[in-house]
Enzyme design. Structure first.
Site, PDB file in Angstrom:
ATOM      1  N   TYR A 305      39.779 -54.738 -51.652  1.00  0.00           N
ATOM      2  CA  TYR A 305      41.164 -55.201 -51.562  1.00  0.00           C
ATOM      3  C   TYR A 305      41.161 -56.718 -51.353  1.00  0.00           C
ATOM      4  O   TYR A 305      40.500 -57.227 -50.449  1.00  0.00           O
ATOM      5  CB  TYR A 305      41.846 -54.481 -50.402  1.00  0.00           C
ATOM      6  CG  TYR A 305      43.332 -54.726 -50.225  1.00  0.00           C
ATOM      7  CD1 TYR A 305      44.088 -55.424 -51.163  1.00  0.00           C
ATOM      8  CD2 TYR A 305      44.003 -54.234 -49.113  1.00  0.00           C
ATOM      9  CE1 TYR A 305      45.446 -55.625 -50.994  1.00  0.00           C
ATOM     10  CE2 TYR A 305      45.370 -54.434 -48.924  1.00  0.00           C
ATOM     11  CZ  TYR A 305      46.082 -55.137 -49.868  1.00  0.00           C
ATOM     12  OH  TYR A 305      47.431 -55.340 -49.695  1.00  0.00           O
ATOM     13  N   CYS A 306      41.892 -57.453 -52.202  1.00  0.00           N
ATOM     14  CA  CYS A 306      42.050 -58.893 -52.083  1.00  0.00           C
ATOM     15  C   CYS A 306      40.675 -59.571 -52.140  1.00  0.00           C
ATOM     16  O   CYS A 306      39.919 -59.339 -53.071  1.00  0.00           O
ATOM     17  CB  CYS A 306      42.811 -59.213 -50.795  1.00  0.00           C
ATOM     18  SG  CYS A 306      43.295 -60.952 -50.630  1.00  0.00           S
ATOM     19  N   ILE A 307      40.311 -60.386 -51.144  1.00  0.00           N
ATOM     20  CA  ILE A 307      39.011 -61.038 -51.153  1.00  0.00           C
ATOM     21  C   ILE A 307      37.890 -60.003 -51.054  1.00  0.00           C
ATOM     22  O   ILE A 307      36.777 -60.231 -51.536  1.00  0.00           O
ATOM     23  CB  ILE A 307      38.901 -62.078 -50.011  1.00  0.00           C
ATOM     24  CG1 ILE A 307      37.624 -62.905 -50.153  1.00  0.00           C
ATOM     25  CG2 ILE A 307      38.989 -61.421 -48.664  1.00  0.00           C
ATOM     26  CD1 ILE A 307      37.496 -64.011 -49.119  1.00  0.00           C
ATOM     27  N   GLY A 309      37.940 -57.315 -52.768  1.00  0.00           N
ATOM     28  CA  GLY A 309      37.722 -56.974 -54.170  1.00  0.00           C
ATOM     29  C   GLY A 309      36.905 -58.024 -54.893  1.00  0.00           C
ATOM     30  O   GLY A 309      36.088 -57.702 -55.770  1.00  0.00           O
ATOM     31  N   LEU A 335      41.822 -53.822 -55.879  1.00  0.00           N
ATOM     32  CA  LEU A 335      43.226 -53.948 -55.508  1.00  0.00           C
ATOM     33  C   LEU A 335      43.574 -55.425 -55.355  1.00  0.00           C
ATOM     34  O   LEU A 335      42.960 -56.130 -54.550  1.00  0.00           O
ATOM     35  CB  LEU A 335      43.504 -53.204 -54.195  1.00  0.00           C
ATOM     36  CG  LEU A 335      43.031 -51.741 -54.131  1.00  0.00           C
ATOM     37  CD1 LEU A 335      43.301 -51.165 -52.742  1.00  0.00           C
ATOM     38  CD2 LEU A 335      43.713 -50.905 -55.201  1.00  0.00           C
TER      39      LEU A 335
END
Length: 571
Positions: A305-307, A309, A335
């Site tokens: 998720y975010c960083i 990811g 994500l």
């Protein structure tokens, strides 16, 4: 020869002095770009005359409108506010000629200044974006709603409460000044582990960088292949486990999945040397090893998720180079994940050589970047809703912010270790090397996203200003893997924390785009689906998740050390 040496030395000294002065007074180029805009207009007198004529005409329209209002004419909003701008929603801004005139004067000047900026001759798009960002900060700050004597709603409230609202506002201001942050929610309403992050689970590993939390399925049997979630370390993991109605973790365990989650340690001064390599090896690789050992599976379904990811994408490229054909990942879900940082959204106004040098200097003294400093930067991207809205409500109106779990999580900030964050900002954001094959060497391997061959399920969000979907899309053309792309409505958080149910306000578009297809063309060919994307994701995961086994929370090698949510999340 000596004269040339003298000139070079003087040039170097001048450049160094200019650098130090900008670091001291203008690290993000506010005055530099503003001055350039002014100079551009002065060298184009005809265009300058045109925009000044527009201002004169607008001023005349405003004068006629205001005079008409005092003579009893109806409010026609000569300069209407943006439909999403709620600052002037109270009827007094329409009903009173005085306050209506002040509102229209402010909106007239705001609109003219911004239109003029974007019409500035000989300014590139990046310079326009940077200057417009800082102009918006100033325009938002000087709005009449932000000052007691030009906010009729706040003054009426003060009179109605005999000054008590002002006293409460001063108390709120003193409390927030002591904390060094504007409260966005009632901070006394939540406790991590009590009414946040309450899904039952166990800490099964604790190291210098992370705790591994294991949440076992609530069903009689569990899919053999576990889900491993790499949460962002810019914030804490429990955005995925806010409460039982919003918890992605609980949703997955109720669907029969075994879920392992990173809970990152909040670094301090002694952790300044933690590197991006460490986050890959002692973070992603470590949690995968723990999940495989406890579950007995050869592979995992990896989620970032975010960083988180971005780190997952890097790990996949690294692992496919390090151990081709033996990567312990069956599939990956990304994500709101940026891998191409060419246009990373509004945050790019802080990203240039001087801005990065300023951030580096901030980190040198402490060994980390404080989460409050980073949170302030992100709030500035949406200043009206994330700063000035709370300024007015908390201090001018004297209200206690309402309890909202997402905002509590947003204020529960973490720190970024110096070495890792320097590398992340310089190599990924500034130089955009992650998309350049073999331009980065991480943990002993050259990184090429084209090596990624594991099936990908990508989720981006329509209104994301942190990881714009047109940028996240670019990964599709760089990997060799099949990709299922999902675009959810809403933004970076609410588009992901999007539980299914009859009250769901979200919807999404989904497809398997061909390489080279333009994102707008893809979107035009998709059908909008009402509701959450979570059930669709689960159905995509099931074929990747193996047979059914008996649940197993821990093992002899990785016993239960504590109950979830563990210790690190409370640091």
């Amino acid at each position: 020869m000596a004269l040339q040496t003298f000139y070079r030395e003087q040039s170097a000294r001048t450049s160094e002095l200019q650098h130090k002065l900008r670091q001291m007074f203008d690290p993000f180029g506010l005055f530099t770009t503003s001055l350039k805009a002014q100079q551009a207009w002065l060298t184009h007198p005809e265009e300058l005359q045109n925009v000044l004529s527009v201002y004169c005409n607008d001023s005349i329209r405003w004068y006629r409108f205001t005079a008409g209002r005092w003579l009893g004419e109806e409010d026609t909003d000569t300069f209407p506010p943006n439909p999403e701008d709620t600052r002037f929603a109270d009827p007094v801004w329409r009903d009173s000629p005085l306050w209506d005139g002040i509102k229209e004067w402010y909106l007239m000047n705001t609109r003219w200044l911004q239109d003029t900026l974007y019409a500035t001759p000989d300014m590139c798009c990046q310079e326009q974006s940077r200057t417009a960002f800082w102009l918006r900060q100033w325009l938002n700050a000087v709005a009449p709603t932000n000052f007691l004597l030009t906010n009729p709603v706040a003054m009426a409230n003060a009179l109605a409460t005999n000054g008590e609202s002002l006293a409460r506002g001063l108390q709120n201001f003193a409390r927030d000044a002591q904390r060094g942050d504007i409260s966005m929610t009632d901070l006394d309403a939540f406790r991590v582990g009590e009414n946040l992050a309450t899904t039952p689970g166990a800490v099964v590993y604790r190291g210098r960088l992370l705790e591994v939390l294991h949440y076992e399925a609530t069903t009689p049997t569990v899919h053999a292949v576990p889900i491993v979630i790499v949460s962002p370390w810019i914030n804490k993991f429990y955005i995925l486990d806010l409460n039982e109605k919003k918890s992605l973790i609980k949703y997955l365990v109720d669907q029969g999945f075994s879920v392992f989650v990173t809970s990152w340690k909040n670094p301090g001064p002694d952790d300044r040397a933690l590197s991006f390599d460490d986050y890959l090896q002692d973070g992603v690789a470590q949690i995968i090893d723990v999940a495989r050992e406890i579950s007995g599976a050869d592979k995992v379904n990896l989620v970032g998720y975010c960083i988180g990811g971005t780190l997952v994408s890097t790990y996949l490229a690294w692992a496919n180079r390090r151990m081709p054909g033996q990567v312990p990942v069956n599939s990956a879900t990304l994500l709101t994940t940026l891998t191409d940082f060419e246009r990373p959204g509004d945050i790019e106004v802080f990203i240039d050589e001087e801005g990065l040098a300023f951030i580096d200097k901030q980190m040198e003294g402490k060994g980390y970047l404080d989460g409050k400093e980073m949170a302030s930067s992100f709030r500035m991207l949406r200043a009206n809703s994330l700063i000035w809205n709370y300024w007015v409500d908390n201090y001018l109106m004297g209200n206690t912010p309402m309890a909202f779990d997402v905002l509590f999580w947003n204020m529960d900030t973490t720190r970024m270790p110096q070495a890792m964050h320097h590398y992340y900002l310089h190599e990924l954001y500034w130089h955009n090397k992650l998309v350049q094959p073999d331009a980065l060497t991480i943990a002993g391997e050259k990184i090429d996203l084209g090596q990624i061959c594991q099936p990908l399920y990508m989720v981006s969000t329509e209104e994301d200003h942190i990881a714009p979907w047109l940028q996240t899309w670019k990964l599709i053309d760089r990997v060799s893997a099949p990709v299922t792309f999902t675009l959810s409505t809403s933004g970076h958080i609410l588009g992901i924390i999007n539980p299914p149910g009859p009250t769901s306000k979200r919807s999404y578009w989904q497809g398997s785009p061909a390489k080279g297809l333009a994102p707008d063309a893809w979107l035009a060919g998709q059908e909008k689906v009402a509701g959450s994307w979570w059930p669709n994701w689960v159905e995509w995961l099931r074929p990747q998740s193996g047979t059914q086994h008996k649940p197993k929370l821990a093992s002899r090698k990785h016993p239960q050390l504590d109950a979830a949510p563990g210790l690190y999340v409370k640091e």
